[in-house]
Design an enzyme around this catalytic site. Structure first.
Site, PDB file in Angstrom:
ATOM      1  N   LYS A  35       0.926  -1.116  -0.002  1.00 12.83           N
ATOM      2  CA  LYS A  35       0.097   0.077   0.139  1.00 12.83           C
ATOM      3  C   LYS A  35       0.968   1.112   0.210  1.00 12.83           C
ATOM      4  O   LYS A  35       1.278   1.902   1.084  1.00 12.83           O
ATOM      5  CB  LYS A  35      -0.883   0.025   1.149  1.00 12.83           C
ATOM      6  CG  LYS A  35      -2.098  -1.192   1.010  1.00 12.83           C
ATOM      7  CD  LYS A  35      -2.875  -1.088   2.253  1.00 12.83           C
ATOM      8  CE  LYS A  35      -4.000  -2.302   2.090  1.00 12.83           C
ATOM      9  NZ  LYS A  35      -4.895  -2.471   2.957  1.00 12.83           N
TER      10      LYS A  35
HETATM   11  C1  LIG Z   1      -5.040  -1.215  -4.425  1.00 13.93           C
HETATM   12  C2  LIG Z   1      -5.702  -2.061  -3.127  1.00 13.93           C
HETATM   13  N1  LIG Z   1      -5.834  -3.487  -3.490  1.00 13.93           N
HETATM   14  C3  LIG Z   1      -6.542  -4.382  -2.712  1.00 13.93           C
HETATM   15  C4  LIG Z   1      -6.833  -3.693  -1.268  1.00 13.93           C
HETATM   16  C5  LIG Z   1      -7.484  -4.815  -0.229  1.00 13.93           C
HETATM   17  O1  LIG Z   1      -6.395  -5.157   0.645  1.00 13.93           O
HETATM   18  P1  LIG Z   1      -6.766  -5.333   2.060  1.00 13.93           P
HETATM   19  O2  LIG Z   1      -7.731  -6.676   2.211  1.00 13.93           O
HETATM   20  O3  LIG Z   1      -5.589  -5.684   2.687  1.00 13.93           O
HETATM   21  O4  LIG Z   1      -7.718  -4.245   2.799  1.00 13.93           O
HETATM   22  C6  LIG Z   1      -6.499  -2.353  -0.832  1.00 13.93           C
HETATM   23  C7  LIG Z   1      -7.072  -1.863   0.259  1.00 13.93           C
HETATM   24  O5  LIG Z   1      -6.866  -1.046   0.533  1.00 13.93           O
HETATM   25  C8  LIG Z   1      -5.849  -1.760  -1.841  1.00 13.93           C
HETATM   26  O6  LIG Z   1      -5.852  -0.503  -1.639  1.00 13.93           O
END
Ligand SMILES: Cc1ncc(COP(=O)(O)O)c(C=O)c1O
Length: 178
Positions: free
Chosen positions: A20
């Site tokens: 992230k």
């Molecule tokens: C680009 C992106 N993909 C996928 C996700 C899903 O990730 P997570 O399940 O860790 O929230 C996020 C969550 O913020 C994201 O920003």
């Protein structure tokens, strides 16, 4: 309603997609705003090889012939914690086989079910893509069972997964202590 974005997912050799990283959210914003400006709720984003990566800020699964399929980490997806949770719940609780493999654009059109998952979106069905219905155009049975299970767990109602939740209690005020 969802649509495939004209923007491609950031590549691991440009900005690592698995993390992230603040700067890479320009990529998410471009995909999301294009979708909304075109009258859709959310985008499906392909990687530079033309394989499905994820939504603008959520991971994605499709279901075909009873099997859950999700793009592999090597397709420039974010290594989401909800994606891991979903894979565990599908396999262990719903006895649904899960495969991580590349997904083509047109395979999404042919899917029986599809859904997004992530901390923000939680689990949400994808009913239509590019104006085409996925399955019968409403939430599929595996997605519905998974959502029920997931919401029970994250709201602390499922005893077996209570350890996944962190209790948050309202702070006692000075006056209530007196
Ligand atoms: C680009 C992106 N993909 C996928 C996700 C899903 O990730 P997570 O399940 O860790 O929230 C996020 C969550 O913020 C994201 O920003």
């Amino acid at each position: 309603m969802r649509s495939f974005s004209s923007w491609r997912r950031v590549d691991d050799n440009a900005i690592p997609a698995r993390g992230k990283i603040s700067g890479s959210y320009v990529n998410s914003a471009l995909a999301k705003s294009e979708a909304v400006l075109n009258g859709f709720d959310e985008a499906l984003v392909l990687n530079a090889n033309g394989h499905l990566a994820e939504g603008s800020a959520e991971n994605v699964f499709i279901v075909r012939d009873g099997v859950g399929i999700t793009p592999p980490i090597t397709d420039n997806i974010l290594e989401g914690i909800t994606r891991n949770t979903v894979m565990h719940l599908l396999r262990s609780e719903l006895r649904v086989e899960v495969v991580e493999r590349p997904i083509d654009r047109t395979e999404v059109y042919l899917a029986d079910e599809a859904f997004f998952c992530g901390t923000g979106v939680q689990i949400v069905a994808i009913a239509r893509v590019d104006h085409r219905p996925i399955g019968n155009g409403s939430m599929g049975p595996i997605t519905a069972r998974l959502r029920d299970l997931y919401f029970g767990i994250v709201r602390g109602r499922n005893e077996a997964y209570r350890h996944w939740c962190t209790p948050v209690y309202a702070e006692r005020t000075i006056s209530s202590l007196a």
